[in-house]
Scaffold this active site. Structure first.
Site, mmCIF file in Angstrom:
data_model
loop_
_atom_site.group_PDB
_atom_site.id
_atom_site.type_symbol
_atom_site.label_atom_id
_atom_site.label_comp_id
_atom_site.label_asym_id
_atom_site.label_seq_id
_atom_site.Cartn_x
_atom_site.Cartn_y
_atom_site.Cartn_z
ATOM 1 N N GLU A 1 0.133 -1.023 -0.161
ATOM 2 C CA GLU A 1 -0.127 -0.199 -0.239
ATOM 3 C C GLU A 1 0.905 0.700 -0.163
ATOM 4 O OE1 GLU A 1 -2.468 -0.625 3.050
ATOM 5 O OE2 GLU A 1 -3.765 -1.908 2.429
ATOM 6 N N LYS B 1 -9.110 5.553 5.205
ATOM 7 C CA LYS B 1 -8.273 4.616 4.460
ATOM 8 C C LYS B 1 -7.747 4.431 3.155
ATOM 9 C CE LYS B 1 -6.604 0.813 6.668
ATOM 10 N NZ LYS B 1 -6.449 -0.417 7.103
ATOM 11 N N LYS C 1 -15.833 -1.788 3.351
ATOM 12 C CA LYS C 1 -15.030 -1.978 2.107
ATOM 13 C C LYS C 1 -16.432 -2.833 1.212
ATOM 14 C CE LYS C 1 -10.390 -3.074 3.843
ATOM 15 N NZ LYS C 1 -9.694 -4.444 4.591
HETATM 16 C C1 2PG Z 1 -7.063 -3.745 5.481
HETATM 17 C C2 2PG Z 1 -6.731 -3.765 3.985
HETATM 18 C C3 2PG Z 1 -6.491 -2.434 3.693
HETATM 19 P P1 2PG Z 1 -6.253 -5.630 2.721
HETATM 20 O O1 2PG Z 1 -6.203 -5.289 6.449
HETATM 21 O O2 2PG Z 1 -7.498 -3.389 5.843
HETATM 22 O O3 2PG Z 1 -5.656 -1.478 4.069
HETATM 23 O O4 2PG Z 1 -5.044 -4.426 3.459
HETATM 24 O O5 2PG Z 1 -6.979 -4.831 1.240
HETATM 25 O O6 2PG Z 1 -5.041 -6.794 2.205
HETATM 26 O O7 2PG Z 1 -7.573 -6.555 3.382
HETATM 27 MG MG MG Z 2 -7.654 -3.897 8.028
#
Ligand code: 2PG
Ligand code: MG
Length: 412
Positions: free
Chosen positions: A199, A382, A331
């Protein structure tokens, strides 16, 4: 009112160079809505499945067989698009068509609808007259599932300029802290290669506590007081460490193990010592009661559930009943469709749980998420600090600022 005239899907690649899908929704043969699906590395057990059998090609094939079902629909009618999708895949986790399709069809439709009426996307999702900019929350140091061996077990150390008065200032402070941290790391370890995690956060060879110290120094050397103008946050992503057999958190890289009680203490000490404004998944994804202990102990810190909630409204209701958290990651691709995610946002707001809209570690250069964060009245967004796919989202916030429709920064 516009009507969807065609839908097309294609196979593309995300910021990790892995296969993903992009969908075009075209309305009235003119208005192109387009989005590419992201994907996570630290994935919650109960998230929507990205692709059936892990094959994006399979998702695209099912879409091709069914695309006519969407033709003629109003692209702004998210509920109808969602319900149409559900006639193709009624599984709880979109295992038939893939959550990535649900994500992309619903957002591309809204994107197309926004273009057809010439308004910014956030306006189509919310007509609230008091919309604010969420504070950008950016990964400055990566470890865990987002970076290689030798980096901290903790997945993300984040910065948030929570004293900033404008979105531009908040973004620039995050850049400054990221840069300062780079200088500190290079000075401390001449062999530091400027390596970065998935990231864009630095990925140094450091233990958890050393990494946190360096991040705190970066803020302080710029003249900021931690917890005042600038705060740190941590995504512990504790499910990565949780060992179900041992019933312990195994910190392989640092070389220790925590019982569930020790994990609460471990997280609480970090929250206190570094005056964190934000603590995500400090315990593993099933540990609702342990999260509740932290939420009770730190009412002024965003005790946030990500893998714990996986943007799932039913799980959120359960978390709210036991007061497991005071903040929730949103998300869209964890939920599946944008409709699902907005239902989740409604439930969070109803329960006084603050929303943090988030990117995934595997991203595209799309920036719809910046609009979704504003429309859901998220407190933070985020979306990383550097890297083209992260900057795209920050830059979109600055474009949005030009409209003059947003009334300053969120109240956290
Ligand atoms: C998290 C995410 C984003 P990933 O854990 O919050 O930062 O990571 O997309 O790998 O789940
Ligand atoms: Mg997370």
């Amino acid at each position: 009112m516009a009507r969807i005239t065609s839908i097309r899907g294609r196979l593309l690649y995300n910021s990790r160079g892995n296969k993903t899908i992009e969908i075009d929704v075209i309305s009235d043969n003119t208005h192109l809505g387009r989005i590419c699906a992201p994907s996570g590395a630290s994935v919650g057990k109960h998230e929507a499945i990205s692709f059936p059998e892990n094959k994006p090609e399979k998702s695209l094939e099912i879409l091709r067989e069914n695309e006519k079902k969407f033709v003629g629909l109003d692209p702004s009618n998210l509920k109808l698009i969602h319900e149409t999708l559900r006639t193709i895949d009624s599984t709880g986790n979109y295992s038939k068509i893939g959550g990535s399709i649900a994500f992309a069809i619903t957002i591309a439709s809204i994107d197309s609808a926004a273009k057809s009426v010439g308004v910014p996307l956030f306006r189509l999702l919310s007509n609230d007259s008091d919309l604010r900019f969420p504070f950008p929350l950016g990964n400055i140091l990566g470890g865990g599932a987002h970076a290689g061996p030798g980096t901290p077990d903790i997945q993300e150390i984040l910065v948030c300029a929570n004293g900033s008065k404008t979105i531009r200032e908040a973004i620039e402070v995050n850049f400054a802290v990221h840069k300062e941290l780079g200088k500190i790391l290079a000075k401390r370890e001449p062999s530091f290669t400027n390596g970065r995690g998935d990231e864009g956060g630095w990925a140094p060879r450091l233990k958890n506590d050393e990494a946190l110290e360096m991040c705190a120094s970066a803020c302080e050397q710029l003249g900021f007081t931690l917890g005042k103008e600038v705060s740190l946050g941590v995504d512990f992503a504790s499910s990565t460490q949780w060992n179900e057999k041992k019933k312990k958190y195994v910190y392989e890289r640092a070389g220790f193990e925590n019982t569930p009680e020790e994990q609460i203490e471990f997280a609480a000490n970090i929250i206190k010592k570094y005056k964190l404004a934000y603590a995500e998944d400090a315990v593993h994804e099933e540990a609702f009661d342990e999260m509740a202990i932290l939420a009770e102990k730190f009412p002024n810190v965003l005790i946030t559930g990500d893998d714990l909630l996986v943007t799932n409204t039913e799980i959120l209701k359960r978390a709210a009943r036991v007061k497991a958290c005071n903040a929730a990651i949103l998300k869209v691709n964890q939920a599946g469709s944008l409709y699902d995610a907005l239902e989740f946002a409604k439930e969070a707001t109803k329960n006084n749980i603050k929303i943090i809209t988030s990117h995934r570690s595997g991203e595209s250069v799309d920036s719809h998420i910046s609009h979704i964060g504003i429309a859901t009245k998220s407190k933070m967004l985020k979306i990383g600090v550097v890297g083209g796919e992260r900057i795209a989202k920050l830059n979109e916030l600055l474009r949005i600022a030009e409209h003059g429709l947003i009334r300053g920064m969120a109240e956290i």
